[in-house]
Design a protein around this motif. Structure first.
Motif, mmCIF file in Angstrom:
data_model
loop_
_atom_site.group_PDB
_atom_site.id
_atom_site.type_symbol
_atom_site.label_atom_id
_atom_site.label_comp_id
_atom_site.label_asym_id
_atom_site.label_seq_id
_atom_site.Cartn_x
_atom_site.Cartn_y
_atom_site.Cartn_z
ATOM 1 N N THR A 111 -0.960 -3.928 8.645
ATOM 2 C CA THR A 111 -1.970 -4.882 9.123
ATOM 3 C C THR A 111 -2.901 -5.291 7.991
ATOM 4 O O THR A 111 -3.246 -6.472 7.834
ATOM 5 N N GLN A 112 -3.316 -4.298 7.190
ATOM 6 C CA GLN A 112 -4.199 -4.574 6.060
ATOM 7 C C GLN A 112 -3.541 -5.551 5.088
ATOM 8 O O GLN A 112 -4.179 -6.494 4.605
ATOM 9 N N LEU A 113 -2.271 -5.332 4.767
ATOM 10 C CA LEU A 113 -1.556 -6.219 3.860
ATOM 11 C C LEU A 113 -1.568 -7.659 4.365
ATOM 12 O O LEU A 113 -1.890 -8.598 3.623
ATOM 13 N N ASN A 114 -1.219 -7.851 5.602
ATOM 14 C CA ASN A 114 -1.150 -9.208 6.141
ATOM 15 C C ASN A 114 -2.508 -9.879 6.195
ATOM 16 O O ASN A 114 -2.637 -11.071 5.896
ATOM 17 N N ASP A 115 -3.541 -9.121 6.541
ATOM 18 C CA ASP A 115 -4.885 -9.701 6.601
ATOM 19 C C ASP A 115 -5.412 -10.038 5.205
ATOM 20 O O ASP A 115 -6.031 -11.079 4.995
ATOM 21 N N ASP A 116 -5.159 -9.152 4.228
ATOM 22 C CA ASP A 116 -5.640 -9.390 2.866
ATOM 23 C C ASP A 116 -4.927 -10.573 2.226
ATOM 24 O O ASP A 116 -5.558 -11.449 1.622
ATOM 25 N N ILE A 238 -3.589 -0.569 -1.045
ATOM 26 C CA ILE A 238 -2.182 -0.956 -0.933
ATOM 27 C C ILE A 238 -2.001 -2.425 -1.284
ATOM 28 O O ILE A 238 -1.012 -2.812 -1.924
ATOM 29 N N SER A 239 -2.959 -3.276 -0.928
ATOM 30 C CA SER A 239 -2.871 -4.695 -1.287
ATOM 31 C C SER A 239 -3.001 -4.869 -2.796
ATOM 32 O O SER A 239 -2.339 -5.745 -3.394
ATOM 33 N N HIS A 240 -3.845 -4.061 -3.429
ATOM 34 C CA HIS A 240 -3.994 -4.066 -4.886
ATOM 35 C C HIS A 240 -2.651 -3.764 -5.553
ATOM 36 O O HIS A 240 -2.233 -4.459 -6.491
#
Length: 521
Positions: A111-116, A238-240
């Motif tokens: 979820t974090q990946l998609n939002d970021d 994780i997005s980093h």
């Protein structure tokens, strides 16, 4: 006497586990380990550095040509521009259970990946909100493994390598790696490296010549950090790392460490000749339609020394008015504008602050360009994503592993169980027993020479209602001279909706210790 010895042994094992956990908690949990790992790689393998330079130069040339000619997207996905990225998390955990994180945290990370990457987490009160980019990408947990079997997108393997600090190298990939032209491989371990980094990833140009090093690795604490725990505000780690996997540098530039004065003379797009012009905010972002033949579409991140709050506690420096290069008047882009006049983009995910909420439009354009190019087969992943996807709303049963192993005693005993998850389906609530019965709830297809007395298998469903999990337990066999395979097929009536036979059956391998074979550690 035996009881006393057993108690001492149990206490010793418990103390070892507790010691490992306390040491982990005491260690400084550092920042991204990419610079440290890449420098070590090049130091030990100069050829890898040269290969990466050549791959990056070739990519830069292709990109320049595409931008100059305004070439269209290479994505072959029909009417949609969305690039779908199947992700598999390989959880490598220790014998004390260290690192064996719950799937809910993996779900949070997706979820974090998609939002970021979609720009949804950016705060419109931030100084650089007008530069927030949105990448049309869909990260999702793989639904089929490389063999076409249903999966939850998570594998779990017990190995001491979780403590070895080998997040950047091929050792983890030797244990398990799914094809990089279809999956983003994410490894979850207890220790990334010797300096206690939170994560590490490999650039596309490095991966071009080092396929067995591809993907990213995450410290277990950094995957979906839980509220109230250490580093709970660093969900964007994780997005980093995925940003690195798609070619982004740290916001302060190339290989320099965060906070170095020399960073003010560096730029995060110095590696790309086609991107030296300053980003023009009036230019439309790259889309899947065309690139309009523009060169100035990447470099919209102000030069900075870089900021880090990892060593100073969980706080966010004042957003706005922070300029770490104000005393260093560099004109890196030769545009007549001193870079020191721009405040730091503290909210950028490629910096080291807990303010991180966004990628810039220029960074998004660059990542889009990587996904359009065959460097390290990045452009193949969205095309091949369909092979990792189950049909919409089709229920299926996931067998987490495909292999069971004999114990080191070499006596036919099987030491591990196999987790079973139901997706978009539940066991019927009318099944009032947790111990499912062979011949009633499921059928076994045994190899020739085996029967219920010498191949003992039990399936136990969870007691929670509605129940959608179970475990397969194989206790022992009286014959264990050769490796075998057996099949299990759940009967359709035990589910609350119809499940196709191929989605409720599995062939499972049992590996026995062969004569003269080294005993597993």
């Amino acid at each position: 006497m035996k009881n006393i010895l057993f108690t001492k042994l149990l206490l010793l094992v418990m103390s070892v586990c507790l010691l490992a956990q306390s040491q982990e908690e005491a260690e400084h949990r550092g920042s991204c380990g990419h610079i440290h790992a890449r420098n070590e790689l090049y130091k030990k393998n100069p050829q890898a550095k040269q290969q990466a330079k050549m791959a990056q130069k070739a990519f830069s040339a292709r990109l320049k040509e595409k931008l100059t000619t305004g070439s269209t997207s290479t994505l072959k996905s029909g009417t949609t521009c969305t690039k779908r990225i199947p992700v598999v998390f390989h959880v490598i955990y220790g014998d004390c259970g260290d690192g064996n994180i719950d799937k809910s945290r993996i779900d949070d990370a997706i979820t974090q990946l998609n939002d970021d990457f979609g720009g949804d987490n950016a705060n419109n009160t931030l100084p650089y909100f007008n530069r927030v980019g949105s990448l049309d990408v869909d990260f999702f947990l793989a639904q089929k493994d490389p063999n076409g079997n249903p999966t939850t997108g998570v594998t779990r393997t017990e190995s001491d390598l979780t403590y070895a600090g080998v997040g950047f190298g091929p050792e983890l990939r030797d244990i398990i790696m799914w094809p990089r032209d279809t999956f983003l491989n994410v490894y979850v371990v207890n220790q990334i490296n010797s300096v206690g980094s939170s994560g590490v990833a490999i650039y596309p140009e490095d991966a071009e010549g080092l396929e067995g090093w591809d993907g990213i690795a995450m410290a277990d604490w950094a995957v979906g950090p839980l509220p109230g725990e250490d580093r709970e505000h660093y969900n964007t780690i994780i997005s980093h790392e995925v940003g690195h996997w798609l070619g982004l540098r740290h916001i302060w530039g190339g290989d320099n460490s965060v906070g170095a004065t020399s960073n003010c003379g560096e730029d995060d797009f110095d590696h790309l000749e086609a991107a030296q012009a300053v980003y023009n905010p009036t230019v439309a972002d790259i889309t899947c339609q065309d690139t309009n033949g523009l060169l100035d579409v990447f470099n919209d991140t102000p030069n900075t020394k870089g900021n880090s709050t990892f060593k100073e506690g969980d706080f966010c420096p004042e957003v706005g008015g922070v300029n770490t290069c104000e005393d260093y008047d560099y004109d890196t882009n030769n545009d007549g504008i001193l870079d020191a006049e721009d405040d730091d983009m503290l909210e950028n995910i490629m910096d080291y602050t807990r303010c991180a909420t966004m990628f810039s439009k220029g960074q998004v354009n660059y990542m889009y360009s990587v996904l359009e190019d065959d460097i390290a087969e990045r452009n193949q992943i969205p095309i091949n994503a369909v092979t990792a996807t189950m049909p919409d709303d089709e229920p299926y049963v996931v067998f987490q592993e495909a292999t069971l192993n004999e114990s080191k005693a070499d006596n036919g005993a099987i030491v591990n169980t196999l987790n079973i998850d139901l997706v978009d389906v539940n066991f019927k609530s009318t099944i009032n027993t947790n111990n499912l019965v062979e011949g009633t709830h499921y059928d076994l297809v045994r190899p020739v020479g085996y029967n219920s007395s010498n191949l003992q298998v039990n399936v136990v469903k969870s007691s929670a209602m509605p129940s959608n999990t179970a475990t397969l337990q194989m206790s022992s066999t009286s014959i264990h001279t050769d490796d075998i395979e057996f099949g299990i097929i759940f009967r359709n009536w035990i589910f609350d909706t119809d499940v196709d036979e191929e989605n409720r059956s599995k062939v499972i391998r049992v590996d026995f210790i062969e004569t003269g074979e080294p005993v597993r550690n």
